[in-house]
Scaffold this motif. Structure first.
Motif, mmCIF file in Angstrom:
data_model
loop_
_atom_site.group_PDB
_atom_site.id
_atom_site.type_symbol
_atom_site.label_atom_id
_atom_site.label_comp_id
_atom_site.label_asym_id
_atom_site.label_seq_id
_atom_site.Cartn_x
_atom_site.Cartn_y
_atom_site.Cartn_z
ATOM 1 N N LEU A 77 0.830 -1.120 0.000
ATOM 2 C CA LEU A 77 -0.157 -0.183 0.051
ATOM 3 C C LEU A 77 0.992 1.300 -0.027
ATOM 4 O O LEU A 77 0.493 2.496 -0.523
ATOM 5 C CB LEU A 77 -1.035 0.061 1.160
ATOM 6 C CG LEU A 77 -2.108 -0.725 1.058
ATOM 7 C CD1 LEU A 77 -2.935 -0.725 2.435
ATOM 8 C CD2 LEU A 77 -3.135 -0.124 -0.016
ATOM 9 N N PHE A 87 -5.825 7.754 -16.537
ATOM 10 C CA PHE A 87 -6.284 6.595 -16.890
ATOM 11 C C PHE A 87 -6.619 7.228 -18.414
ATOM 12 O O PHE A 87 -6.773 8.337 -18.712
ATOM 13 C CB PHE A 87 -7.321 5.850 -16.489
ATOM 14 C CG PHE A 87 -7.148 5.211 -15.173
ATOM 15 C CD1 PHE A 87 -6.882 3.617 -15.526
ATOM 16 C CD2 PHE A 87 -6.769 5.833 -14.167
ATOM 17 C CE1 PHE A 87 -6.384 3.015 -14.519
ATOM 18 C CE2 PHE A 87 -6.498 4.704 -13.135
ATOM 19 C CZ PHE A 87 -6.235 3.521 -13.003
ATOM 20 N N ALA B 123 -8.721 2.474 -10.860
ATOM 21 C CA ALA B 123 -8.310 3.856 -10.205
ATOM 22 C C ALA B 123 -8.312 4.000 -8.701
ATOM 23 O O ALA B 123 -7.552 4.396 -8.129
ATOM 24 C CB ALA B 123 -9.337 5.136 -10.837
ATOM 25 N N ILE B 124 -9.313 3.358 -8.034
ATOM 26 C CA ILE B 124 -9.391 3.080 -6.780
ATOM 27 C C ILE B 124 -8.258 2.411 -6.183
ATOM 28 O O ILE B 124 -7.640 2.788 -5.333
ATOM 29 C CB ILE B 124 -10.451 2.370 -6.424
ATOM 30 C CG1 ILE B 124 -12.035 3.320 -6.668
ATOM 31 C CG2 ILE B 124 -10.832 2.311 -4.794
ATOM 32 C CD1 ILE B 124 -13.390 2.891 -6.304
ATOM 33 N N LYS B 125 -7.828 1.197 -7.238
ATOM 34 C CA LYS B 125 -7.032 0.334 -6.739
ATOM 35 C C LYS B 125 -5.637 1.129 -6.842
ATOM 36 O O LYS B 125 -4.710 0.914 -5.732
ATOM 37 C CB LYS B 125 -6.493 -0.753 -7.588
ATOM 38 C CG LYS B 125 -7.577 -1.994 -7.309
ATOM 39 C CD LYS B 125 -7.253 -3.230 -8.343
ATOM 40 C CE LYS B 125 -8.477 -4.201 -8.216
ATOM 41 N NZ LYS B 125 -7.927 -5.266 -9.393
ATOM 42 N N CYS B 126 -5.645 1.901 -7.735
ATOM 43 C CA CYS B 126 -4.235 2.707 -8.052
ATOM 44 C C CYS B 126 -3.976 3.845 -7.029
ATOM 45 O O CYS B 126 -2.850 3.845 -6.744
ATOM 46 C CB CYS B 126 -4.324 3.447 -9.529
ATOM 47 S SG CYS B 126 -2.800 4.000 -9.850
ATOM 48 N N LEU B 127 -5.304 4.296 -6.371
ATOM 49 C CA LEU B 127 -4.868 5.342 -5.277
ATOM 50 C C LEU B 127 -4.528 4.457 -4.025
ATOM 51 O O LEU B 127 -4.475 5.348 -2.921
ATOM 52 C CB LEU B 127 -6.243 6.088 -5.467
ATOM 53 C CG LEU B 127 -6.563 7.035 -6.537
ATOM 54 C CD1 LEU B 127 -8.082 7.486 -6.522
ATOM 55 C CD2 LEU B 127 -5.795 8.009 -6.464
ATOM 56 N N GLY B 128 -4.528 3.298 -3.983
ATOM 57 C CA GLY B 128 -4.027 2.541 -2.797
ATOM 58 C C GLY B 128 -5.136 2.293 -1.896
ATOM 59 O O GLY B 128 -4.839 1.899 -0.727
#
Lengths: 256, 257
Positions: A77, A87, B123-128
């Motif tokens: 994380l 994107f 995008a949610i995943k990419c934001l951690g």
């Protein structure tokens, strides 16, 4: 220079199909690295591998020396939070306003107070010049503004590495140029590493310190702008000049 | 045929693993109470009027059907009890759940599917952040709570629909209609009906969130996810009805002993 992103023998398969094979490269801190290549060859997949959205079938991906897929969840994380991504289709949260889209990562990830978050939101929207759209929803703003919003959201956690998946797709030439100049200005201000995909060669030359082409499951490091323009690989030559005939179109109607 | 069977088994396994992930996330990193309430309120408001209307007419249909049967035996006095019992224990939860699967299930899988194909989940995943915690958990719990509430409201309305039809169609008084309800509708019937509502709500929430979250391939993929949600939810609800009916009967037998 130290490697910020490093791929070691990375392979990516979807069921039986091998899309990327034996990929090895390094991207250094503060570098502007541009990926080019024909559609469907795996550029976006490569970017998503770097961003930790996809897990490689084989090999290692190191971010600042840490193996992204072989560490504790909390360390992963922490690595993810060092990265931001714009994107291809922006991936904006359409149920949230422009301001809320930028605030989202700060609200979810950081312990900042609401007052601080609002201050940061206004700062980033000012940076990308869409502060006036703060209360609007993404579908109420233009394509160029959506790109700017996507950039502001990618910057919200002040990441050291920022990925841009075709940042000029679908934009007119003037807006494209403005977006690229914005990306370069922010890169300078934040001293970040940027990795971008684009098929617009003019914008690629404008952005890149170093370039690479994804084709036939391989990554060909073509070097800096001058080296890329002088590259001998016929696939690179055909792609950057946009020739209809050549190895990339060998099996298509055009060549036949 | 064999491919279809493999697909179904694959889906059952997929839903099970997805639920495991949802529960694990719910225990380790639960979403906030306000997020759940927000989703519950959205779903409830969206479907309250249609569920109430559907419930009302389910009760009315049951009364009309029972009138034809019991009047042959001169037992119209039992109409209210029989219609209410049948509605609460079986037909009400089933029909209202079918309606909710079309409305809440389709809406949720379309919403999540669109989020998937427009890369919002990436995008949610990419934001951690964890998309299961951020978007699935609040919807999953919200759908269960609101569907349970809506099914209960639907059942309540079905009793009123049955009562009105008893007066208008069968020509019996309110007193006559309700007289045998306490004798025929046992507490076990009510608990069975409510238990079914909960199980159906769980089936609906798990299938629609799974199908929407795993949609692939643009607009066509979202369409497929919505159709799959409708089909699988209905099949799941019918199977769940059979299982819960069997459990209800066993409990009833225990009580009667």
């Amino acid at each position: 220079m130290s490697a910020t992103v490093e791929f070691q023998n990375v392979q990516m398969s979807f069921e039986e199909d091998v899309l990327l094979k034996n990929i090895n490269f390094q991207i250094h801190k503060g570098e502007k690295f541009v990926l080019i290549g024909p559609s469907g060859e795996g550029k976006s997949v490569l970017l998503k591998l770097m961003a930790g959205i996809l897990k490689p079938s084989e090999g290692k991906i190191l971010i600042e020396g840490h193996d992204m897929w072989n560490c504790l969840p909390k360390d992963r994380l922490a690595l993810l939070r060092k990265m931001g991504m714009l994107f291809q289709k922006n991936a904006l949260f359409d149920s949230l306003t422009v301001g809320e889209n930028v605030a989202f990562p700060m609200r979810e990830i950081t312990q900042k107070s609401e007052q601080e978050i609002q201050k940061q939101v206004k700062y980033f929207l000012q940076e990308v010049d869409i502060l006036h759209a703060l209360e609007l929803f993404p579908d109420e703003i233009s394509g160029g503004m959506q790109k700017r919003l996507g950039i502001a959201r990618a910057l919200a956690l002040e990441p050291g590495i920022i990925f841009y998946d075709d940042p000029t797709a679908g934009l007119d030439p003037i807006t494209s140029r403005m977006i690229v100049e914005l990306i370069l200005r922010l890169q300078k201000e934040l001293n970040s590493t940027i990795i971008a995909i684009t098929n617009d060669m003019n914008r690629a030359y404008q952005m890149a310190d170093r370039m690479a082409m994804v084709v036939d499951g391989e990554l060909i490091i073509t070097g800096n702008v001058g080296e890329t323009q002088q590259h001998k690989d016929p696939r690179v030559v055909q792609f950057i000049h946009g020739y209809l005939k050549g190895p990339l179109t060998e099996h298509t109607e055009v060549n036949a | 045929m064999l491919n279809k069977m493999v697909g179904i088994i694959d889906d059952i396994g997929g839903v099970t693993l997805f639920m495991k992930e949802v529960f694990r996330t719910g225990i380790k990193t639960p979403c906030t109470f306000s997020e759940i309430m927000d989703q519950t309120w959205k779903v409830t408001i969206q479907s309250l009027s249609t569920t109430a209307m559907a419930g009302f007419f389910v009760g009315a249909i049951m009364t009309v059907q029972f009138t034809l049967q019991v009047s042959q035996f001169g037992a119209l006095g039992y109409l209210g009890g029989l219609a209410t019992s049948g509605t609460i224990r079986e037909v009400g939860p089933l029909l209202i759940a079918f309606m909710l699967s079309g409305k809440v299930g389709a809406f949720t899988s379309a919403e999540l599917g669109t989020m998937r194909v427009t890369e919002q989940i990436d995008a949610i995943k990419c934001l951690g952040a964890n998309p299961i915690q951020e978007i699935i958990l609040p919807r999953f719990v919200g759908i269960i709570l609101s569907s349970f509430f809506l099914l209960t409201i639907g059942l309540f309305m079905s009793i009123w629909g049955g009562l009105l039809m008893g007066i208008v169609f069968s020509g019996i008084s309110i007193e006559e209609y309700v007289r045998h309800i306490p004798n025929i509708v046992s507490p076990v019937s009510i608990v069975t009906g409510l238990f079914k509502c909960f199980v159906f709500a769980f089936v609906l929430a798990s299938i629609c969130t799974y199908k929407g979250y795993n949609a692939t391939g643009g607009a066509k993929g979202v369409g497929k996810a919505v159709v799959d949600t409708a089909v699988f939810t209905m099949i799941g609800i019918v199977i769940a009805d059979w299982v819960t009916s069997a459990i209800g009967e066993s409990v009833m037998e225990l009580f009667l002993k």
